[in-house]
Design a protein around this motif. Structure first.
Motif, PDB file in Angstrom:
ATOM      1  N   PHE A   1      -2.953  40.405  -0.590  1.00  0.00           N
ATOM      2  CA  PHE A   1      -3.843  39.724  -1.532  1.00  0.00           C
ATOM      3  C   PHE A   1      -3.420  39.966  -2.974  1.00  0.00           C
ATOM      4  O   PHE A   1      -3.403  39.036  -3.796  1.00  0.00           O
ATOM      5  CB  PHE A   1      -5.287  40.189  -1.317  1.00  0.00           C
ATOM      6  CG  PHE A   1      -5.878  39.725  -0.023  1.00  0.00           C
ATOM      7  CD1 PHE A   1      -6.204  38.393   0.176  1.00  0.00           C
ATOM      8  CD2 PHE A   1      -6.093  40.608   1.019  1.00  0.00           C
ATOM      9  CE1 PHE A   1      -6.744  37.950   1.370  1.00  0.00           C
ATOM     10  CE2 PHE A   1      -6.625  40.184   2.227  1.00  0.00           C
ATOM     11  CZ  PHE A   1      -6.958  38.850   2.407  1.00  0.00           C
ATOM     12  N   SER A   2      -3.052  41.219  -3.303  1.00  0.00           N
ATOM     13  CA  SER A   2      -2.621  41.496  -4.682  1.00  0.00           C
ATOM     14  C   SER A   2      -1.313  40.779  -4.993  1.00  0.00           C
ATOM     15  O   SER A   2      -1.110  40.250  -6.099  1.00  0.00           O
ATOM     16  CB  SER A   2      -2.468  42.999  -4.894  1.00  0.00           C
ATOM     17  OG  SER A   2      -1.517  43.543  -4.002  1.00  0.00           O
ATOM     18  N   GLY A   3      -0.391  40.731  -3.999  1.00  0.00           N
ATOM     19  CA  GLY A   3       0.868  40.014  -4.214  1.00  0.00           C
ATOM     20  C   GLY A   3       0.652  38.527  -4.399  1.00  0.00           C
ATOM     21  O   GLY A   3       1.272  37.898  -5.266  1.00  0.00           O
ATOM     22  N   ALA A   4      -0.249  37.949  -3.587  1.00  0.00           N
ATOM     23  CA  ALA A   4      -0.536  36.518  -3.723  1.00  0.00           C
ATOM     24  C   ALA A   4      -1.154  36.209  -5.084  1.00  0.00           C
ATOM     25  O   ALA A   4      -0.820  35.196  -5.723  1.00  0.00           O
ATOM     26  CB  ALA A   4      -1.462  36.068  -2.595  1.00  0.00           C
ATOM     27  N   TRP A   5      -2.034  37.089  -5.546  1.00  0.00           N
ATOM     28  CA  TRP A   5      -2.666  36.869  -6.850  1.00  0.00           C
ATOM     29  C   TRP A   5      -1.635  36.927  -7.976  1.00  0.00           C
ATOM     30  O   TRP A   5      -1.641  36.096  -8.885  1.00  0.00           O
ATOM     31  CB  TRP A   5      -3.764  37.903  -7.071  1.00  0.00           C
ATOM     32  CG  TRP A   5      -4.341  37.883  -8.456  1.00  0.00           C
ATOM     33  CD1 TRP A   5      -4.278  38.870  -9.388  1.00  0.00           C
ATOM     34  CD2 TRP A   5      -5.066  36.807  -9.076  1.00  0.00           C
ATOM     35  NE1 TRP A   5      -4.900  38.491 -10.546  1.00  0.00           N
ATOM     36  CE2 TRP A   5      -5.403  37.226 -10.383  1.00  0.00           C
ATOM     37  CE3 TRP A   5      -5.453  35.540  -8.653  1.00  0.00           C
ATOM     38  CZ2 TRP A   5      -6.101  36.420 -11.265  1.00  0.00           C
ATOM     39  CZ3 TRP A   5      -6.157  34.733  -9.532  1.00  0.00           C
ATOM     40  CH2 TRP A   5      -6.483  35.174 -10.820  1.00  0.00           C
ATOM     41  N   ARG A   6      -0.734  37.880  -7.921  1.00  0.00           N
ATOM     42  CA  ARG A   6       0.313  37.978  -8.944  1.00  0.00           C
ATOM     43  C   ARG A   6       1.198  36.731  -8.934  1.00  0.00           C
ATOM     44  O   ARG A   6       1.578  36.211  -9.983  1.00  0.00           O
ATOM     45  CB  ARG A   6       1.178  39.226  -8.709  1.00  0.00           C
ATOM     46  CG  ARG A   6       0.503  40.532  -9.061  1.00  0.00           C
ATOM     47  CD  ARG A   6       1.516  41.654  -9.177  1.00  0.00           C
ATOM     48  NE  ARG A   6       2.223  41.886  -7.926  1.00  0.00           N
ATOM     49  CZ  ARG A   6       1.864  42.801  -7.015  1.00  0.00           C
ATOM     50  NH1 ARG A   6       0.787  43.546  -7.233  1.00  0.00           N
ATOM     51  NH2 ARG A   6       2.556  42.971  -5.923  1.00  0.00           N
TER      52      ARG A   6
ATOM     53  N   CYS B   1       8.339  38.128  -6.239  1.00  0.00           N
ATOM     54  CA  CYS B   1       8.099  39.291  -7.102  1.00  0.00           C
ATOM     55  C   CYS B   1       9.237  39.457  -8.114  1.00  0.00           C
ATOM     56  O   CYS B   1       9.005  39.862  -9.251  1.00  0.00           O
ATOM     57  CB  CYS B   1       7.964  40.557  -6.253  1.00  0.00           C
ATOM     58  SG  CYS B   1       6.555  40.558  -5.128  1.00  0.00           S
ATOM     59  N   ALA B   2      10.475  39.180  -7.672  1.00  0.00           N
ATOM     60  CA  ALA B   2      11.617  39.310  -8.578  1.00  0.00           C
ATOM     61  C   ALA B   2      11.448  38.393  -9.785  1.00  0.00           C
ATOM     62  O   ALA B   2      11.683  38.786 -10.928  1.00  0.00           O
ATOM     63  CB  ALA B   2      12.911  38.983  -7.840  1.00  0.00           C
ATOM     64  N   GLY B   3      11.021  37.153  -9.545  1.00  0.00           N
ATOM     65  CA  GLY B   3      10.824  36.227 -10.646  1.00  0.00           C
ATOM     66  C   GLY B   3       9.724  36.651 -11.592  1.00  0.00           C
ATOM     67  O   GLY B   3       9.830  36.488 -12.814  1.00  0.00           O
ATOM     68  N   ILE B   4       8.641  37.228 -11.044  1.00  0.00           N
ATOM     69  CA  ILE B   4       7.527  37.688 -11.887  1.00  0.00           C
ATOM     70  C   ILE B   4       7.998  38.822 -12.797  1.00  0.00           C
ATOM     71  O   ILE B   4       7.700  38.852 -13.997  1.00  0.00           O
ATOM     72  CB  ILE B   4       6.359  38.152 -11.007  1.00  0.00           C
ATOM     73  CG1 ILE B   4       5.798  36.961 -10.209  1.00  0.00           C
ATOM     74  CG2 ILE B   4       5.263  38.784 -11.851  1.00  0.00           C
ATOM     75  CD1 ILE B   4       4.775  37.356  -9.176  1.00  0.00           C
ATOM     76  N   ILE B   5       8.744  39.763 -12.226  1.00  0.00           N
ATOM     77  CA  ILE B   5       9.220  40.910 -13.008  1.00  0.00           C
ATOM     78  C   ILE B   5      10.188  40.447 -14.090  1.00  0.00           C
ATOM     79  O   ILE B   5      10.119  40.881 -15.248  1.00  0.00           O
ATOM     80  CB  ILE B   5       9.873  41.946 -12.077  1.00  0.00           C
ATOM     81  CG1 ILE B   5       8.810  42.578 -11.168  1.00  0.00           C
ATOM     82  CG2 ILE B   5      10.601  43.018 -12.873  1.00  0.00           C
ATOM     83  CD1 ILE B   5       9.382  43.428 -10.075  1.00  0.00           C
ATOM     84  N   GLU B   6      11.117  39.571 -13.716  1.00  0.00           N
ATOM     85  CA  GLU B   6      12.085  39.080 -14.692  1.00  0.00           C
ATOM     86  C   GLU B   6      11.388  38.361 -15.842  1.00  0.00           C
ATOM     87  O   GLU B   6      11.733  38.539 -17.014  1.00  0.00           O
ATOM     88  CB  GLU B   6      13.084  38.157 -14.004  1.00  0.00           C
ATOM     89  CG  GLU B   6      14.035  38.893 -13.065  1.00  0.00           C
ATOM     90  CD  GLU B   6      14.877  37.950 -12.222  1.00  0.00           C
ATOM     91  OE1 GLU B   6      14.646  36.722 -12.313  1.00  0.00           O
ATOM     92  OE2 GLU B   6      15.737  38.432 -11.473  1.00  0.00           O
TER      93      GLU B   6
ATOM     94  N   LEU C   1       5.839  45.968 -17.272  1.00  0.00           N
ATOM     95  CA  LEU C   1       5.931  45.928 -15.810  1.00  0.00           C
ATOM     96  C   LEU C   1       4.605  46.291 -15.168  1.00  0.00           C
ATOM     97  O   LEU C   1       4.187  45.687 -14.171  1.00  0.00           O
ATOM     98  CB  LEU C   1       7.044  46.871 -15.344  1.00  0.00           C
ATOM     99  CG  LEU C   1       8.468  46.423 -15.662  1.00  0.00           C
ATOM    100  CD1 LEU C   1       9.449  47.546 -15.406  1.00  0.00           C
ATOM    101  CD2 LEU C   1       8.840  45.200 -14.837  1.00  0.00           C
ATOM    102  N   GLN C   2       3.939  47.297 -15.733  1.00  0.00           N
ATOM    103  CA  GLN C   2       2.645  47.704 -15.182  1.00  0.00           C
ATOM    104  C   GLN C   2       1.613  46.593 -15.351  1.00  0.00           C
ATOM    105  O   GLN C   2       0.796  46.341 -14.454  1.00  0.00           O
ATOM    106  CB  GLN C   2       2.170  48.986 -15.856  1.00  0.00           C
ATOM    107  CG  GLN C   2       0.907  49.575 -15.211  1.00  0.00           C
ATOM    108  CD  GLN C   2       0.594  50.947 -15.766  1.00  0.00           C
ATOM    109  OE1 GLN C   2       1.191  51.385 -16.747  1.00  0.00           O
ATOM    110  NE2 GLN C   2      -0.337  51.644 -15.146  1.00  0.00           N
ATOM    111  N   ALA C   3       1.636  45.898 -16.490  1.00  0.00           N
ATOM    112  CA  ALA C   3       0.702  44.802 -16.708  1.00  0.00           C
ATOM    113  C   ALA C   3       0.949  43.660 -15.728  1.00  0.00           C
ATOM    114  O   ALA C   3       0.020  42.928 -15.368  1.00  0.00           O
ATOM    115  CB  ALA C   3       0.827  44.292 -18.144  1.00  0.00           C
ATOM    116  N   ALA C   4       2.202  43.511 -15.274  1.00  0.00           N
ATOM    117  CA  ALA C   4       2.520  42.471 -14.298  1.00  0.00           C
ATOM    118  C   ALA C   4       2.143  42.894 -12.880  1.00  0.00           C
ATOM    119  O   ALA C   4       2.255  42.097 -11.949  1.00  0.00           O
ATOM    120  CB  ALA C   4       4.006  42.145 -14.360  1.00  0.00           C
TER     121      ALA C   4
END
Length: 736
Positions: free
Chosen positions: A173-178, A46-51, A90-93
């Motif tokens: 499931f939502s985390g895996a999809w992101r 998640c940290a990498g996605i946000i960054e 951030l919300q879009a991510a």
């Protein structure tokens, strides 16, 4: 965000808008550093996605996310990218973020905590119902359970599992999809795969027992796995929220208003933001100090526990410094304001805690990369195991693949380091030692020598009367008179002598620069307090301060004053020496004074008359000889030598908090926190190694069992969730 006052220039309006959660390290023209709290994070991926999401915005230089603390430190130019665009990205991510200001951050945590608890409750409650439905199939003898009743129990288990899949397991499931959408493999991917495959296979077994998936169902294993994993995440969330609450406790330490004294003596109530240096404020018993300052009048006890970690109140009198956020226990004070707003000690502490909680030491990045690679191996291993068992025994292929996915999920691996470092930094903060760099904990374990500065570090920043004597006169009676006259002077030696005495009874008091203070008593006799040669033409060479009257033939009191060692200095030195470390003292003061203090605290190796360059040369020489030096100084004239040391700790005083480059600040000024920090750093390293060893041994032991088909999904789920619980609870031992 609240509306801004009308009529402000754009730059000033932006600065006020962002000020509660933003700093400008390089000045208004440089990049801003804003702190955010993020909801919806579950692992390092998640940290990498946000960054990646925010660094794609124009004007953003860098984004640092601490997955353990769920915090984002954004280095950006607000003039090029509005705050609304950052929050929208951030919300879009897939994440909710709020500027790290107390009220919205608390609301976000409450929402996140309630939702996590509800998910856990639903999974746990329905897990028990599913197990009740599954029990007859386990305990019934052949022929005791009719096929219709068995099918009814299976359908009931399927129905009870649906809310767990839709609501409780939703974050996986939502985390895996992101993670997949961002091209990353986090720990949510194998978890979601395991849950999804288990549910699909079990559903197929319920509605088509003779079909592809056979007739074995795993709803009990599935619900238990989800419940246990949610329990581990709930405990992790609680630890993260406690760290955030400790930060907010300091951030919210300032009172809502202050009583400012006007020039005519009247009092007005103002908000702390309206105070300016030089203002005078009145603080009654039970009230908090709204700014850093110096006491003009009054004496009593002040509680500084929230800022320094010291639970016992501290005695304060005229001339003493007070810090914003501390509370008057029983005295009334008039204080001259010296620092306000972002320059106060309290706000400096907040910035340091935010900075430390937003960091990821190098070891964290290594573990993140290992976990990402490990996840890819896990997915391939599970796929290979499933295909192999499909060829050997098709009815067990799904169970084996699911067991491999679940048992090898790297939850414990990704939690091992963040849980330990975050807990340790919070424990040190409660002892009054604030880490500005989390990596300093790693380096603290490597230190093998300690070097102290003297003034303001081993000694208090004020003098004390050491000895007094008089020839042919009552020395104690003269001392009482000297103390009363000392009240009229602001010189450090006079302040040390005054000690709360009553200064009444003196007439025509005047202070002579560089000499001392002079006054007449009720009989008209002139008395002087100050430099021995000014008081008496033939001074005693041992005296540093004199008090007398009548010139050469008058009575004279001779005094020597010395720096007072900190109350726990000798104990701290002894504790550091007990670790086997050489403890040294470097000071620019006179050798005689340095030798006296060194003897008082138990240091044998000392050097007086040292310049900043000679201090730097000494530390470099020790480090060239192979020693890794811990340097402790006041951070003002010790900046060069502090920068050279392996670990740098500065005494936390005033505005130094906002600009020090030290690894840590000792805001409590209690030196015993240093050996305690060393012990905690070593304990943290042991806990971290235990966590990593547990994660490795657990996988080494369980993966072969899962591949061999000897570890059912139920046992795999219990093992994986238990490993995550172990590392989180093991890290909590650092709070003791």
């Amino acid at each position: 965000m609240s509306a801004l006052p009308p009529g402000l220039p754009a730059a000033e309006a932006d600065a006020q808008h962002l000020a509660p959660f933003t700093t400008w390290p390089d000045g208004p023209a440089g990049a801003a550093v804003s702190q955010f709290q993020v909801s919806g994070m579950h692992c390092a991926a998640c940290a990498g996605i946000i960054e990646a999401a925010v660094t794609a915005l124009p004007g953003v230089e860098r984004a640092d996310v601490n997955a353990a603390a769920a915090r984002l430190a954004l280095h950006w130019h607000p003039a090029r990218t509005p705050l609304a665009e950052v929050l929208a990205a951030l919300q879009a991510a897939g994440y909710q973020a709020t500027p790290d200001v107390a009220a919205p951050a608390r609301a976000l945590r409450r929402q996140e905590g309630r939702q996590a608890l509800w998910r856990l409750f639903v999974a746990g409650f329905l897990m028990m119902q599913v197990m009740m439905m599954a029990t007859p199939a386990y305990v019934a003898e052949p022929g005791e359970l009719s096929p219709d009743l068995d099918q009814l129990m299976r359908i009931g288990s399927w129905l009870l599992t649906l809310p767990v899949m839709v609501f409780s397991a939703g974050p996986f499931f939502s985390g895996a999809w992101r993670q997949l959408r961002a091209g990353r493999l986090g720990m949510d991917v194998p978890v979601a795969l395991g849950i999804g495959v288990t549910f699909v296979a079990s559903s197929g077994a319920v509605f088509d027992p003779a079909g592809l998936f056979g007739r074995e169902v795993y709803f009990d294993s599935l619900t238990m796995f989800v419940a246990l994993l949610l329990l581990a995440r709930w405990l992790e969330l609680g630890a993260r929220h406690r760290a955030a609450e400790a930060l907010e406790a300091v951030a919210g330490a300032l009172p809502a208003s202050a009583h400012r004294l006007k020039p005519d003596g009247s009092v007005e109530r103002v908000v702390p933001e309206a105070l300016r240096p030089g203002d005078r404020i009145r603080v009654a018993a039970g009230e908090g100090f709204a700014a850093d300052g110096c006491i003009l009048s009054g004496q009593g006890w002040v509680n500084e526990a929230l800022l320094t970690g010291e639970s016992a109140p501290v005695a304060k009198a005229e001339g003493d410094a007070v810090v914003a956020g501390s509370v008057s226990v029983d005295g009334a004070f008039v204080v001259t304001v010296q620092r306000v707003g972002a320059d106060t000690t309290a706000q400096g502490i907040v910035r340091l805690m935010q900075q430390a909680q937003s960091q990821r030491p190098a070891s964290h990045g290594v573990l993140d990369r290992v976990a990402a690679g490990f996840t890819a191996v896990v997915v391939l291993l599970a796929l290979g195991a499933g295909l192999a068992w499909w060829w050997l025994e098709p009815s067990r292929a799904v169970a084996v693949a699911v067991a491999v996915l679940i048992v090898t999920c790297p939850c414990a691996l990704t939690l091992a380091a963040p849980a330990a470092w975050l807990t340790a930094s919070g424990a040190l903060a409660r002892r009054g030692l604030l880490l500005a760099d989390l990596a300093a904990l790693e380096r603290l374990c490597e230190v093998d020598a300690v070097v102290f500065d003297k003034t303001g570090t081993l000694s208090e920043d004020r003098l004390e009367l050491q000895r007094h004597w008089a020839h042919g006169a009552d020395a104690d009676a003269l001392l009482r008179l000297a103390r009363s006259l000392a009240v009229w002077s602001r010189h450090p030696q006079a302040r040390a002598l005054a000690d709360g005495a009553d200064g009444s009874g003196w007439l025509d008091v005047r202070e002579v620069a560089g000499r001392g203070v002079e006054a007449r008593d009720a009989t008209g006799q002139v008395w002087r307090l100050g430099a021995p040669a000014w008081v008496q033409p033939e001074p005693d060479p041992q005296a540093r301060l004199a008090f007398g009257c009548g010139g050469a033939g008058g009575c004279v009191l001779w005094m020597t004053l010395a720096e007072r060692p900190r109350a726990d200095a000798a104990d701290a030195v002894a504790a550091l020496q007990a670790h086997g470390w050489p403890v040294r003292l470097l000071s620019g003061d006179q050798p005689a004074a340095v030798a006296q203090l060194a003897a008082a605290v138990g240091i044998e190796a000392w050097q007086g008359g040292a310049t900043p360059n000679s201090k730097l040369a000494a530390v470099r020489a020790w480090q060239a000889a192979g020693e890794r030096v811990l340097m402790v100084g006041d951070g003002i004239n010790d900046a060069p030598v502090l920068a050279e040391a392996h670990v740098r700790i500065a005494m936390g005083q005033g505005a130094l908090l906002a600009r020090s480059a030290a690894d840590a600040l000792l805001v409590s000024n209690r030196l015993m926190a240093l050996p305690q920090a060393v012990d905690l750093a070593r304990k943290t390293r042991r806990v971290l190694r235990q966590n990593l060893a547990w994660a490795a041994l657990y996988n080494l032991a369980c993966v072969p069992l899962a591949l061999a088909g000897w570890l059912p999904p139920l046992a795999a789920g219990i093992g994986m969730a238990s490993s995550s619980l172990f590392v989180v609870l093991n890290a909590q031992r650092l709070n003791r």
